[in-house]
Design a protein around this motif. Structure first.
Motif, PDB file in Angstrom:
ATOM      1  N   TYR A   1      19.133  92.748 -19.529  1.00  0.00           N
ATOM      2  CA  TYR A   1      18.947  92.796 -18.079  1.00  0.00           C
ATOM      3  C   TYR A   1      19.907  93.755 -17.395  1.00  0.00           C
ATOM      4  O   TYR A   1      21.080  93.870 -17.746  1.00  0.00           O
TER       5      TYR A   1
ATOM      6  N   LYS B   1      20.147  95.699 -13.146  1.00  0.00           N
ATOM      7  CA  LYS B   1      19.553  95.705 -11.812  1.00  0.00           C
ATOM      8  C   LYS B   1      18.484  96.780 -11.678  1.00  0.00           C
ATOM      9  O   LYS B   1      17.430  96.570 -11.075  1.00  0.00           O
TER      10      LYS B   1
ATOM     11  N   ASN C   1      13.186  93.641  -7.594  1.00  0.00           N
ATOM     12  CA  ASN C   1      12.556  92.829  -8.646  1.00  0.00           C
ATOM     13  C   ASN C   1      11.088  93.178  -8.857  1.00  0.00           C
ATOM     14  O   ASN C   1      10.477  92.719  -9.824  1.00  0.00           O
ATOM     15  N   ARG C   2      10.548  93.983  -7.952  1.00  0.00           N
ATOM     16  CA  ARG C   2       9.147  94.376  -8.085  1.00  0.00           C
ATOM     17  C   ARG C   2       8.972  95.825  -7.652  1.00  0.00           C
ATOM     18  O   ARG C   2       9.564  96.257  -6.652  1.00  0.00           O
TER      19      ARG C   2
ATOM     20  N   GLU D   1       7.516  93.917 -12.706  1.00  0.00           N
ATOM     21  CA  GLU D   1       8.030  92.770 -11.960  1.00  0.00           C
ATOM     22  C   GLU D   1       9.011  91.995 -12.826  1.00  0.00           C
ATOM     23  O   GLU D   1       8.732  91.702 -13.991  1.00  0.00           O
ATOM     24  N   TYR D   2      10.162  91.692 -12.237  1.00  0.00           N
ATOM     25  CA  TYR D   2      11.132  90.848 -12.911  1.00  0.00           C
ATOM     26  C   TYR D   2      10.919  89.416 -12.430  1.00  0.00           C
ATOM     27  O   TYR D   2      11.007  89.124 -11.235  1.00  0.00           O
TER      28      TYR D   2
ATOM     29  N   GLU E   1      12.393  85.940 -12.635  1.00  0.00           N
ATOM     30  CA  GLU E   1      13.610  85.211 -12.987  1.00  0.00           C
ATOM     31  C   GLU E   1      13.264  83.847 -13.590  1.00  0.00           C
ATOM     32  O   GLU E   1      12.436  83.109 -13.055  1.00  0.00           O
TER      33      GLU E   1
END
Length: 350
Positions: A153, A155, A177-178, A187-188, A190
């Protein structure tokens, strides 16, 4: 046909109604390569099956109640994923063109296959340089989603097509995140199993190629995953099988070689067996289906029962009326007055 038979047929029809709209997963492997397909299944018994086609007696490649088993160039290995789900890994070693076809693997008890997944394997003579194993294959028009696994991971997130060595290869680069660029997206998620996911909406055959996704700068050697994506013409899509898709994702990741959404697939053959031998050779598979069809069947049978009941009442009433009419008939009877002097002999003479 008796009422019991009607009830049985309707009940079976209701239970066995599948969802024929779901597509069959396709995996491509180059001739001579070794590939593993991981299938997520609901835990249903200790028996593991790996078959070609529909798991008739001659189709069974592996059947075992052990954790793993090997048969020639085929092997399977099972591991618990959670209290309700498990992963059945199927491996084909040194694939040949004869491996092309439809397969089924699943879990069950005895000869009852309770939770299973159908998929197709295509063995190609074309080889992707730098890649060995199975490639999840899609058809044009589908929405493609695959995980960016084995990445660390960060950022910054990116998606490239091709070698990702120049700016024009970069499809998406974002610290959010997208990210979206036309039909391509990343897309991340979580807390999800894989973290970063790639999507291609309304895929076309032109989307076939190498993709890179990961964390960091796109043109730097940061953490990434590189894999080929194959999009084939829709006319080559195999006939869908009856499936019911599970909405719960797998809880962890072990040796992902191909991303397969979790599935459990009820199945019943659409054609009756040609002989008793064929019927006993085929694995028994329980059915799950739609309640509304069962209600319709029950209502239909209820209507039939009502008609039969009314008919019986009509016949009974008709017979009863006939009996009453007979009791109203008058029969002529001759009476003779007898005086006290009459004897038995007089009566007999009369």
């Amino acid at each position: 046909m008796s009422i019991n038979h009607v009830l049985f047929v309707c009940f079976l029809s209701a239970l066995c109604g599948g969802n024929p709209g779901q597509s069959l997963n396709i995996y491509t492997i180059a001739e001579g390569d070794t590939g593993t397909i991981n299938i997520h299944l609901a835990r249903s018994g200790n028996m593991k099956f790996f078959c070609k086609d529909k798991c008739k007696a001659d189709d069974i490649l592996i059947k075992t109640d052990g954790i793993s088993s090997l048969s020639g160039r085929y092997s399977i290995k099972y591991k618990n994923e959670s209290s309700t789900r498990g992963i059945l890994s199927v491996t084909i070693t040194n694939a040949t063109r004869s491996e092309t076809g439809r397969y089924r693997c699943g879990l069950g008890t005895g000869s009852i296959l309770e939770s299973f997944s159908d998929f197709e394997v295509r063995v190609s003579d074309a080889r992707w340089d730098g890649y060995s194993g199975v490639i999840h294959t899609y058809t044009e028009g589908e929405n493609v989603t695959y995980p960016c696994a084995y990445t660390v991971y960060g950022k910054q997130k990116f998606l490239c097509k091709g070698e990702c060595k120049k700016e024009e290869d970069i499809l998406i680069e974002t610290d959010q995140n997208r990210g979206q660029n036309g039909r391509y997206g990343i897309e991340y998620r979580e807390g999800s199993l894989f973290g970063l996911y790639v999507t291609i909406t309304q895929a076309t055959t032109a989307d076939t190629g190498w993709y890179k996704c990961g964390y960091g700068r796109a043109l730097s050697p940061d953490s990434y995953r590189k894999q080929p994506i194959i999009i084939v013409d829709a006319s080559t899509r195999p006939t869908p099988t009856q499936t019911v898709m599970s909405s719960s994702p797998p809880s962890n990741l072990h040796e992902v070689t191909a991303f397969t959404p979790p599935t459990t697939q009820p199945f019943i053959s659409s054609s009756p067996p040609s002989s008793l031998h064929e019927a006993t050779d085929q694995l028994t598979v329980p059915c799950h289906g739609y309640l509304w069809l069962l209600v319709v069947c029950v209502l239909s049978v209820g209507g039939s029962l009502l008609v039969i009941t009314l008919l019986i009442l009509y016949i009974w009433k008709k017979k009863r009326n006939s009996t009453l009419n007979i009791s109203k008939f008058e029969f002529p009877v001759t009476y003779k007055e007898l005086d006290q002097a009459s004897t038995c002999e007089d009566l007999c003479r009369d």
